[in-house]
Design a protein around this motif. Structure first.
Motif, mmCIF file in Angstrom:
data_model
loop_
_atom_site.group_PDB
_atom_site.id
_atom_site.type_symbol
_atom_site.label_atom_id
_atom_site.label_comp_id
_atom_site.label_asym_id
_atom_site.label_seq_id
_atom_site.Cartn_x
_atom_site.Cartn_y
_atom_site.Cartn_z
ATOM 1 N N TYR A 91 9.961 3.932 -10.882
ATOM 2 C CA TYR A 91 9.557 5.112 -10.205
ATOM 3 C C TYR A 91 8.166 4.891 -9.869
ATOM 4 C CZ TYR A 91 8.142 9.927 -9.367
ATOM 5 O OH TYR A 91 7.682 11.132 -8.698
ATOM 6 N N GLU A 92 7.251 4.489 -10.646
ATOM 7 C CA GLU A 92 5.776 4.303 -10.208
ATOM 8 C C GLU A 92 5.862 3.399 -8.983
ATOM 9 O OE1 GLU A 92 3.561 3.157 -13.626
ATOM 10 O OE2 GLU A 92 4.167 5.066 -14.818
ATOM 11 N N ALA A 93 6.613 2.259 -8.972
ATOM 12 C CA ALA A 93 6.522 1.406 -7.792
ATOM 13 C C ALA A 93 6.855 1.982 -6.462
ATOM 14 C CB ALA A 93 7.295 0.195 -8.095
ATOM 15 N N LEU A 128 7.104 5.266 -5.873
ATOM 16 C CA LEU A 128 6.133 6.186 -5.501
ATOM 17 C C LEU A 128 4.808 5.527 -4.877
ATOM 18 C CD1 LEU A 128 5.313 9.358 -5.464
ATOM 19 C CD2 LEU A 128 4.429 9.046 -7.888
ATOM 20 N N ALA A 129 4.350 4.495 -5.331
ATOM 21 C CA ALA A 129 3.166 3.881 -4.870
ATOM 22 C C ALA A 129 3.453 3.476 -3.320
ATOM 23 C CB ALA A 129 2.648 2.743 -5.518
ATOM 24 N N ARG A 130 4.537 3.162 -3.247
ATOM 25 C CA ARG A 130 5.005 2.594 -1.747
ATOM 26 C C ARG A 130 5.035 3.738 -0.811
ATOM 27 N NH1 ARG A 130 10.503 0.942 -1.306
ATOM 28 N NH2 ARG A 130 10.922 2.102 0.306
ATOM 29 N N ALA A 131 5.686 4.885 -1.363
ATOM 30 C CA ALA A 131 6.096 5.906 -0.557
ATOM 31 C C ALA A 131 4.810 6.677 -0.189
ATOM 32 C CB ALA A 131 7.003 7.003 -1.461
ATOM 33 N N LEU A 132 3.860 6.720 -1.191
ATOM 34 C CA LEU A 132 2.554 7.400 -0.619
ATOM 35 C C LEU A 132 1.927 6.764 0.380
ATOM 36 C CD1 LEU A 132 1.338 8.529 -4.340
ATOM 37 C CD2 LEU A 132 2.456 9.762 -2.673
ATOM 38 N N GLN A 133 2.170 5.468 0.636
ATOM 39 C CA GLN A 133 1.371 4.775 1.754
ATOM 40 C C GLN A 133 2.054 5.165 2.848
ATOM 41 O OE1 GLN A 133 -1.610 3.163 0.908
ATOM 42 N NE2 GLN A 133 -1.013 4.134 -0.941
ATOM 43 N N LEU A 134 3.247 5.758 3.209
ATOM 44 C CA LEU A 134 4.050 5.893 4.406
ATOM 45 C C LEU A 134 3.406 7.115 5.173
ATOM 46 C CD1 LEU A 134 7.715 5.247 3.031
ATOM 47 C CD2 LEU A 134 6.087 3.697 4.310
ATOM 48 N N PRO A 135 3.374 6.885 6.565
ATOM 49 C CA PRO A 135 3.031 8.119 7.212
ATOM 50 C C PRO A 135 4.154 9.013 7.645
ATOM 51 C CG PRO A 135 3.466 6.044 8.984
ATOM 52 C CD PRO A 135 3.719 5.599 7.334
#
Length: 100
Positions: A85-87, A89-96
């Motif tokens: 989940y953390e991985a 989420l970290a990737r998702a938060l970088q998406l525009p």
């Protein structure tokens, strides 16, 4: 949060009357579902399907439902480990991604 573009809702109406819906918060490519309700059977399910379609169309990579229910499992929800989940989420938060 809505005025700032983070909180969003999906509603179902029948004959002009609100019969179901859901809302949540979008951050990058992540959508955190907060609550669902229905006044007519299956109205929230219609909203959930619409939400998933919208998120997929716009490139979101995670829909956090907070907990698993048989209702959500029928729509393809599944558990992930905390590390996974953390991985994600970290990737998702970088998406525009944009909900609207």
């Amino acid at each position: 949060l809505h005025a700032l573009g983070f909180a969003h809702s999906v509603e179902a109406y029948q004959e002009g009357r609100l019969v179901g819906g859901l809302y949540g918060v979008a951050l990058g490519g992540a959508f955190m579902g907060e609550s669902m309700f229905h006044r007519v059977s299956d109205a929230s399910k219609v909203c959930f399907v619409h939400l998933v379609e919208r998120l997929r169309e716009r490139g979101f990579v995670i829909l956090d439902t907070q907990f698993m229910t048989p209702h959500l499992a029928r729509f393809g929800a599944f558990y992930v480990s905390a590390a996974e989940y953390e991985a994600i989420l970290a990737r998702a938060l970088q998406l525009p991604c944009r909900f609207v």
